[in-house]
Structures are given as structure tokens and as C-alpha cells.
Design an enzyme around this catalytic site. Structure first.
Site, PDB file in Angstrom:
ATOM      1  N   LYS A   1       0.796  -1.228   0.000  1.00  0.00           N
ATOM      2  CA  LYS A   1       0.000   0.000   0.000  1.00  0.00           C
ATOM      3  C   LYS A   1       0.833   1.285   0.000  1.00  0.00           C
ATOM      4  O   LYS A   1       0.410   2.305  -0.540  1.00  0.00           O
ATOM      5  CB  LYS A   1      -0.951  -0.002   1.201  1.00  0.00           C
TER       6      LYS A   1
ATOM      7  N   GLU B   1     -10.139   5.573   3.347  1.00  0.00           N
ATOM      8  CA  GLU B   1     -10.790   4.438   3.983  1.00  0.00           C
ATOM      9  C   GLU B   1      -9.750   3.338   4.166  1.00  0.00           C
ATOM     10  O   GLU B   1      -8.702   3.353   3.530  1.00  0.00           O
ATOM     11  CB  GLU B   1     -11.929   3.921   3.102  1.00  0.00           C
TER      12      GLU B   1
ATOM     13  N   SER C   1       1.477  -9.817  -1.054  1.00  0.00           N
ATOM     14  CA  SER C   1       1.171  -8.395  -0.950  1.00  0.00           C
ATOM     15  C   SER C   1       1.379  -7.796   0.433  1.00  0.00           C
ATOM     16  O   SER C   1       1.490  -6.586   0.570  1.00  0.00           O
ATOM     17  CB  SER C   1      -0.268  -8.144  -1.391  1.00  0.00           C
TER      18      SER C   1
END
Length: 405
Positions: A101, A123, A388
Site C-alpha cells: 500500500k 478508507e 502483498s
């Protein structure tokens, strides 16, 4: 490479188009005030993404702050337990903050600074996007509001603590199912009131244009690195590339490096408890075309045509739609989308931990689980999985719900 009439040599120049569409998917279905705000973001992004100053600053941040490039690891014992297929993982769990991210959050925060914004709003589901944006806000000196569903706040307590330590304001959302969709609803509502001084940093390749394009571009570093690294390690391309798909940011980042190659690509959705509506979040597998949160894509709908309730053991995957580019690649057939269940996911979580000393995020464990199934079908060859994120955030929840296997 040409695939079903699409020339992937020029794919990234042509998709999305100037209005943010990937075929019939994408666009910006928002009110006029937000449309002006999105147009401002689009213009700013298209200006600075070609700037050598912006690019060099982002590269410096990736190298000196994020710790990029992240490595590829060969899973020798894990592979041996499955047969003759060689499985490799791209280690986004080693990216600063523990997931992919931060790749787009640092880019979005840098864009916010360029635009003169004072606050970032977002969010989060699993909390990784929230932690990453809180990190970026602290780095650049920006205010930060993170909207998170009450259910996810309870499941992801370590990440909630991290966000608060980093100085973010965590806003609990209790509407509806109190998970990722409702967190997006809350963040959007806040942004409509603060768009002049803030920027909404969407956490995946979803939302109105330009975010599906922008987040993909920032995340493409994953696939670009992985392709070069795999070639250096093995002298050839992998036979298959696998990534989990909720909104789809880690997957689009990974897939971007291989769309123009003769490589099979698989996106893995959460089947959850089963095929019944409300028991899974596999929108591309079971959904139909629909519009929500400002973009047109494939989504899960209830009997009224509204976004359906969804479920996944992974907080970062329980979203009733997927990015418009994933919908486009799904219809095109270039990427194959399939599902794995909660039980298969948890088995993969423990197997990778025990055999390789890598504790994966529950989200990433979906991709690992699918690689296990794919290896048995293939018999031989190689699979590259995008790992990830790391599973630190999930350990308390896993132990409470499943115990130690």
C-alpha cells in the site's frame, strides 16, 4: 502482444481513455463539485507524472524510505511439498509498513503536497492502507483522517494502534455491516465537505477517474521490479503470475509487468464461506455490471440492484466490487479470475509460515492458496505469487478464531 484485438504494446497509453474508461468500465459518476475536484487531481497528476523532479523524488523515497526494490524469494521447501512446480514470491511484505500500500500512498501524498492540500482522507479495511497513508502523512507533514468499519477495527487492532501512533485520526464507521464498503461511504461523505483543502487518497484501483489509473501507475513498480528480478534469477519468465483481488491494487501492480508477455495471469477472489450471496466477496466471478462509489465495474448486487452484503476472512478483500481495469481484463480474458475459500486460505497461511518462515497477510494467503492448487494442476513449471503483505496484523485474529494448527 495482441490479445483479442488489444495491442498490449501500447496498452498503457490507451487505457484508460481520456474520460477514465477501460472499455465500458470506469468513468467518474459523481456530483458536480466532486467532479471538479477530480478534474483538478487528474490535471495535477498528468502534469507531475511527467516531471523529472516528481519522478526523481518518488524514486528517492522508494529507495531510501520504503526499502525498494523488494526481493523475490524462491520457496524451496514449500514447492517441494507440492510436487515439481517451482513457486516464487514477490516480497511486498518487506516493503516499509508491511504491504504494497505504501507504493501508492507516498505518491498520493506527494501529489497532495504539490496541490497545496493540507489533509489526506482515506478508507481502510485490513488497515494496511490506513497505516501506509498515516505514514505518508507523517512523512510529508499532512493531517490524516482514516475511516474504518467497526468490525475491522476489532479484527485489526494492531494496525489501528499503528495509525494512531503515527498521528492519524481513526474514524469508526458503524453503519451497515461496518466493514470496508461502509468505510468508503464514510470517507466519500467527508471528502465532499473538505475537498478544497483535502485530497481523498483512495486505497485501491477503484473509485472515480483518475484513481484507478493513478493507483495502478504507482503500484506498477511491483510488476516492473518482479519481471526484471525473475529474469535475473531464472533466465526466463514465470509460467504463471498470481495475486489476490479485492479492489485489486496489488494485483494490478503485479499484472502491469506481465500483460504484454506470454504468461498466464490469475486474479484470486475470496469465496469465503461459499457461493451463497453474502457468504463471499467474489464480485468478478459472481457479479454483474453496476455502478458504486463513483465508478462502473462488475459488482455483487442484492435483489434491489444495490451493492450486496459481502464477507471474507480477509478484511482487505470484503468489498462488493472490483477495479474497472480488472473488469475489463476479465471480459477480455487476458486475466483469469478464480476463487479460494476461507479454509483453503487459512491452510495456506499456516503452511507458508511453517515451511518458509514467512507469515503472510490473510489477503496474500488467498494467492498462496491458489498457487498450491495451480501447482497440482500444472505438474511442472514456475509460479510467481505477489505476497502483498505480512501477517502481523492478523495473528491475534487467526489464533482467536482458528487456534494454532
Amino acid at each position: 502482444m495482441n490479445y483479442n484485438g488489444i495491442d498490449f504494446d501500447t496498452y498503457f497509453k490507451n487505457y484508460p481513455d481520456e474520460n477514465g474508461y477501460f472499455g465500458k468500465y470506469g468513468g467518474a459518476y459523481i456530483d458536480e463539485n466532486l467532479k471538479k475536484a477530480m478534474e483538478e487531481i487528474t490535471e495535477a497528476y498528468r502534469t507531475i507524472c511527467k516531471s523529472s523532479k516528481f519522478i526523481s523524488e518518488l524514486r528517492r523515497i522508494r529507495k531510501e524510505f520504503q526499502g525498494r526494490p523488494t526481493p523475490i524469494s524462491y520457496l524451496e521447501r514449500f514447492s517441494g511439498s507440492l510436487g515439481n512446480v517451482h513457486i516464487y514470491v514477490k516480497r511486498e511484505d518487506l516493503n516499509h509498513t508491511g504491504a504494497h500500500k505504501l507504493n501508492h500512498c507516498m505518491g498520493e501524498a506527494l501529489l497532495a503536497k504539490y496541490m497545496g492540500k493540507k489533509k489526506v482522507i482515506a478508507e481502510t479495511g485490513a488497515g494496511q492502507h490506513g497505516v501506509a497513508l498515516a505514514t505518508a502523512a507523517a512523512y510529508f507533514g499532512l493531517e490524516c483522517d482514516i475511516y474504518m468499519g467497526a468490525v475491522d477495527i476489532k479484527k485489526q487492532a494492531p494496525n489501528v494502534a499503528r495509525m494512531k501512533i503515527l498521528g492519524a485520526n481513526v474514524v469508526e464507521v458503524t453503519d451497515g455491516l461496518a466493514t470496508l464498503k461502509e468505510a468508503v461511504d464514510g470517507a466519500f461523505m467527508a471528502y465532499t465537505k473538505e475537498y478544497k483543502d483535502a485530497i481523498y487518497c483512495i486505497g485501491s484501483v477503484v473509485g472515480p477517474h483518475p484513481f484507478p489509473m493513478m493507483v495502478r501507475d504507482f503500484q506498477s513498480v511491483v510488476g516492473i521490479e518482479a519481471r526484471e528480478q525473475f529474469m535475473d534469477m531464472t533466465g526466463e519468465l514465470p509460467d504463471a503470475v498470481v495475486a489476490c483481488v479485492g479492489g485489486g491494487s496489488n494485483a494490478m501492480g503485479m499484472f502491469a509487468g506481465f500483460l504484454n508477455d506470454p504468461v498466464e495471469i490469475y486474479g484470486v477472489e475470496p469465496l469465503g464461506r461459499g457461493e451463497k450471496l453474502g457468504d463471499h466477496a467474489a464480485s468478478l466471478t459472481y457479479g454483474t455490471e453496476g455502478t458504486m462509489h463513483g465508478f462502473n465495474s462488475i459488482m455483487l448486487k442484492d435483489e434491489n440492484g444495490d451493492p450486496a452484503p459481502v464477507y471474507s476472512v480477509a478484511s482487505g478483500l470484503d468489498y462488493p466490487s472490483s477495479g474497472p481495469e480488472h473488469a475489463f481484463l476479465h471480459d477480455l480474458g487476458r486475466v483469469k479470475y478464480d476463487v479460494v475459500s476461507d479454509d483453503e486460505t487459512i491452510d495456506a497461511f499456516f503452511k507458508l509460515s511453517r515451511l518458509e518462515g514467512i507469515i503472510p497477510a490473510i489477503e496474500s494467503s488467498h494467492a498462496v492458496a491458489y498457487a498450491m492448487k495451480l501447482a497440482k494442476k500444472m505438474g511442472n513449471g514456475s509460479i510467481l505469487v505477489n505476497l502483498s503483505g505480512r501477517g502481523d496484523k492478523d495473528m491475534d485474529y487467526i489464533i482467536e478464531k482458528y487456534g494454532i494448527r
